[in-house]
Design a protein around this motif. Sequence first.
Motif, PDB file in Angstrom:
ATOM      1  N   GLN A 247      31.015  54.967  -8.648  1.00  0.00           N
ATOM      2  CA  GLN A 247      31.951  54.231  -7.804  1.00  0.00           C
ATOM      3  C   GLN A 247      32.120  54.920  -6.451  1.00  0.00           C
ATOM      4  O   GLN A 247      32.123  54.252  -5.403  1.00  0.00           O
ATOM      5  N   ASN A 248      32.269  56.226  -6.453  1.00  0.00           N
ATOM      6  CA  ASN A 248      32.417  56.964  -5.198  1.00  0.00           C
ATOM      7  C   ASN A 248      31.206  56.797  -4.297  1.00  0.00           C
ATOM      8  O   ASN A 248      31.331  56.569  -3.086  1.00  0.00           O
ATOM      9  N   GLU A 249      30.015  56.930  -4.874  1.00  0.00           N
ATOM     10  CA  GLU A 249      28.789  56.839  -4.073  1.00  0.00           C
ATOM     11  C   GLU A 249      28.601  55.438  -3.502  1.00  0.00           C
ATOM     12  O   GLU A 249      28.219  55.270  -2.340  1.00  0.00           O
ATOM     13  N   LEU A 250      28.882  54.419  -4.310  1.00  0.00           N
ATOM     14  CA  LEU A 250      28.713  53.044  -3.840  1.00  0.00           C
ATOM     15  C   LEU A 250      29.738  52.713  -2.765  1.00  0.00           C
ATOM     16  O   LEU A 250      29.417  52.064  -1.753  1.00  0.00           O
ATOM     17  N   ALA A 251      30.991  53.158  -2.952  1.00  0.00           N
ATOM     18  CA  ALA A 251      32.029  52.913  -1.947  1.00  0.00           C
ATOM     19  C   ALA A 251      31.687  53.602  -0.631  1.00  0.00           C
ATOM     20  O   ALA A 251      31.880  53.038   0.457  1.00  0.00           O
ATOM     21  N   SER A 252      31.187  54.834  -0.715  1.00  0.00           N
ATOM     22  CA  SER A 252      30.809  55.563   0.490  1.00  0.00           C
ATOM     23  C   SER A 252      29.691  54.846   1.241  1.00  0.00           C
ATOM     24  O   SER A 252      29.716  54.726   2.475  1.00  0.00           O
ATOM     25  N   ALA A 253      28.705  54.342   0.507  1.00  0.00           N
ATOM     26  CA  ALA A 253      27.598  53.621   1.134  1.00  0.00           C
ATOM     27  C   ALA A 253      28.097  52.329   1.776  1.00  0.00           C
ATOM     28  O   ALA A 253      27.659  51.956   2.879  1.00  0.00           O
ATOM     29  N   TRP A 254      29.014  51.629   1.098  1.00  0.00           N
ATOM     30  CA  TRP A 254      29.552  50.386   1.668  1.00  0.00           C
ATOM     31  C   TRP A 254      30.294  50.664   2.976  1.00  0.00           C
ATOM     32  O   TRP A 254      30.162  49.914   3.947  1.00  0.00           O
ATOM     33  N   ARG A 255      31.092  51.731   2.997  1.00  0.00           N
ATOM     34  CA  ARG A 255      31.802  52.092   4.237  1.00  0.00           C
ATOM     35  C   ARG A 255      30.822  52.376   5.366  1.00  0.00           C
ATOM     36  O   ARG A 255      31.062  51.991   6.524  1.00  0.00           O
ATOM     37  N   ARG A 256      29.722  53.040   5.056  1.00  0.00           N
ATOM     38  CA  ARG A 256      28.747  53.402   6.091  1.00  0.00           C
ATOM     39  C   ARG A 256      28.122  52.174   6.746  1.00  0.00           C
ATOM     40  O   ARG A 256      27.862  52.174   7.955  1.00  0.00           O
ATOM     41  N   ILE A 257      27.897  51.126   5.958  1.00  0.00           N
ATOM     42  CA  ILE A 257      27.182  49.987   6.545  1.00  0.00           C
ATOM     43  C   ILE A 257      28.106  48.869   7.018  1.00  0.00           C
ATOM     44  O   ILE A 257      27.677  48.017   7.801  1.00  0.00           O
ATOM     45  N   THR A 258      29.371  48.854   6.561  1.00  0.00           N
ATOM     46  CA  THR A 258      30.275  47.762   6.969  1.00  0.00           C
ATOM     47  C   THR A 258      31.541  48.257   7.662  1.00  0.00           C
ATOM     48  O   THR A 258      32.226  47.467   8.322  1.00  0.00           O
ATOM     49  N   GLY A 259      31.896  49.521   7.506  1.00  0.00           N
ATOM     50  CA  GLY A 259      33.149  50.032   8.041  1.00  0.00           C
ATOM     51  C   GLY A 259      34.355  49.730   7.170  1.00  0.00           C
ATOM     52  O   GLY A 259      35.477  50.134   7.491  1.00  0.00           O
ATOM     53  N   GLU A 260      34.154  49.038   6.057  1.00  0.00           N
ATOM     54  CA  GLU A 260      35.244  48.680   5.157  1.00  0.00           C
ATOM     55  C   GLU A 260      35.388  49.711   4.033  1.00  0.00           C
ATOM     56  O   GLU A 260      34.408  50.314   3.605  1.00  0.00           O
TER      57      GLU A 260
ATOM     58  N   ASN B 164      20.763  50.192  -0.033  1.00  0.00           N
ATOM     59  CA  ASN B 164      19.666  50.972  -0.606  1.00  0.00           C
ATOM     60  C   ASN B 164      19.118  52.012   0.360  1.00  0.00           C
ATOM     61  O   ASN B 164      18.560  53.033  -0.058  1.00  0.00           O
ATOM     62  N   ALA B 165      19.303  51.763   1.655  1.00  0.00           N
ATOM     63  CA  ALA B 165      18.827  52.726   2.649  1.00  0.00           C
ATOM     64  C   ALA B 165      19.694  53.981   2.697  1.00  0.00           C
ATOM     65  O   ALA B 165      19.225  55.050   3.100  1.00  0.00           O
ATOM     66  N   VAL B 166      20.966  53.868   2.278  1.00  0.00           N
ATOM     67  CA  VAL B 166      21.873  55.015   2.396  1.00  0.00           C
ATOM     68  C   VAL B 166      22.344  55.558   1.048  1.00  0.00           C
ATOM     69  O   VAL B 166      22.917  56.649   0.989  1.00  0.00           O
ATOM     70  N   LEU B 167      22.114  54.821  -0.032  1.00  0.00           N
ATOM     71  CA  LEU B 167      22.509  55.307  -1.350  1.00  0.00           C
ATOM     72  C   LEU B 167      21.608  56.451  -1.805  1.00  0.00           C
ATOM     73  O   LEU B 167      20.441  56.530  -1.413  1.00  0.00           O
ATOM     74  N   PRO B 168      22.108  57.339  -2.668  1.00  0.00           N
ATOM     75  CA  PRO B 168      21.242  58.364  -3.250  1.00  0.00           C
ATOM     76  C   PRO B 168      20.196  57.717  -4.146  1.00  0.00           C
ATOM     77  O   PRO B 168      20.356  56.566  -4.587  1.00  0.00           O
ATOM     78  N   GLU B 169      19.145  58.460  -4.441  1.00  0.00           N
ATOM     79  CA  GLU B 169      18.004  57.876  -5.145  1.00  0.00           C
ATOM     80  C   GLU B 169      18.300  57.504  -6.598  1.00  0.00           C
ATOM     81  O   GLU B 169      17.519  56.771  -7.211  1.00  0.00           O
ATOM     82  N   ASP B 170      19.429  57.953  -7.144  1.00  0.00           N
ATOM     83  CA  ASP B 170      19.722  57.614  -8.534  1.00  0.00           C
ATOM     84  C   ASP B 170      20.632  56.393  -8.674  1.00  0.00           C
ATOM     85  O   ASP B 170      21.150  56.111  -9.752  1.00  0.00           O
ATOM     86  N   ILE B 171      20.842  55.640  -7.579  1.00  0.00           N
ATOM     87  CA  ILE B 171      21.519  54.339  -7.622  1.00  0.00           C
ATOM     88  C   ILE B 171      20.682  53.336  -6.830  1.00  0.00           C
ATOM     89  O   ILE B 171      20.238  53.641  -5.720  1.00  0.00           O
ATOM     90  N   VAL B 172      20.503  52.140  -7.385  1.00  0.00           N
ATOM     91  CA  VAL B 172      19.760  51.084  -6.701  1.00  0.00           C
ATOM     92  C   VAL B 172      20.551  49.785  -6.781  1.00  0.00           C
ATOM     93  O   VAL B 172      21.053  49.424  -7.850  1.00  0.00           O
ATOM     94  N   VAL B 173      20.681  49.090  -5.658  1.00  0.00           N
ATOM     95  CA  VAL B 173      21.258  47.748  -5.650  1.00  0.00           C
ATOM     96  C   VAL B 173      20.122  46.773  -5.931  1.00  0.00           C
ATOM     97  O   VAL B 173      19.182  46.652  -5.147  1.00  0.00           O
ATOM     98  N   LEU B 174      20.193  46.084  -7.047  1.00  0.00           N
ATOM     99  CA  LEU B 174      19.133  45.169  -7.455  1.00  0.00           C
ATOM    100  C   LEU B 174      19.304  43.792  -6.839  1.00  0.00           C
ATOM    101  O   LEU B 174      18.312  43.103  -6.559  1.00  0.00           O
ATOM    102  N   ALA B 175      20.554  43.375  -6.640  1.00  0.00           N
ATOM    103  CA  ALA B 175      20.811  42.059  -6.047  1.00  0.00           C
ATOM    104  C   ALA B 175      22.254  42.000  -5.586  1.00  0.00           C
ATOM    105  O   ALA B 175      23.133  42.663  -6.141  1.00  0.00           O
ATOM    106  N   ILE B 176      22.493  41.208  -4.537  1.00  0.00           N
ATOM    107  CA  ILE B 176      23.843  40.842  -4.125  1.00  0.00           C
ATOM    108  C   ILE B 176      23.868  39.324  -4.013  1.00  0.00           C
ATOM    109  O   ILE B 176      23.043  38.730  -3.320  1.00  0.00           O
ATOM    110  N   ASP B 177      24.814  38.720  -4.714  1.00  0.00           N
ATOM    111  CA  ASP B 177      24.917  37.262  -4.734  1.00  0.00           C
ATOM    112  C   ASP B 177      26.323  36.834  -4.336  1.00  0.00           C
ATOM    113  O   ASP B 177      27.302  37.541  -4.627  1.00  0.00           O
TER     114      ASP B 177
END
Length: 259
Positions: free
Chosen positions: A37-50, A89-102
């Motif tokens: 959760q921490n890693e995904l939230a951090s990546a989301w902030r980096r690309i959207t500012g949210e 996927n460009a900013v997440l660590p290699e042990d997490i992958v976003v497979l799809a966003i719908d």
Amino acid sequence: MDDVSRPSAFRFLKLTIGYDGTAFAGWQEQPGLRTVQNELASAWRRITGETPRLTASGRTDAGVHALGQVVSLCTSSERPEGELARGLNAVLPEDIVVLAIDPAVQGFHATHDALSKTYRYQIHDSRTPPLFDRRYVWHVRQPLDIERMGRAGGGLIGRHDFVSFQTAGSQRTSTVRTILAVEVTRLASRVDITVTGDGFLYNMVRAIAGTLVEVGRGARDPEWVAEALSARDRAAAGPNAPALGLVLVSVRYAQGSDE
């Protein structure tokens, strides 16, 4: 994880992600620990500012993996779903992958809207230790009888009180769950226990796996599993299998949960 004040225009999204749980302290945010959760939230902030509010279909524990974890959130970002996935996927660590966003319907909630989940528990049953998949399988040093294990697993199918397969530490209003399918399969030295249900208690799948292994190695009869279930006592069932062999495979939602 709290979100910023909700914008006047927002949309709900459904993220499907996979992760290698080896180096994580589980899904849920924990101060000072590395979590999905921490890693995904951090990546989301980096690309959207949210700062997003991320809700997963279930809180996988430390060391547990996922091939199809589902996460819901709402966002004011107007970036297309594919662009968001590529950015994450460009900013997440290699042990997490976003497979799809719908896109998802308004109010979509990854936990409450889930109809069923499928987990797979992976075992390597050989005197020779596994090599390439050693972080993803439980090494059991003797051959397992999957026919006996399959018969034993059949005793768990249906709607039952699964308190015998719950580890203490999680408060639940009810310990009744419905198991839709239990399948035990083999490919060479790999044995998979695949369980589908409408929900699972704390460490329930690991307890099921540990119990079926007791049957598979001949320590218990297949009928013992149904007896353990009826006992409604955690001590009546087998031990918890280690976390490293457990994978959240998929989560099913009603048609229309995403658009």
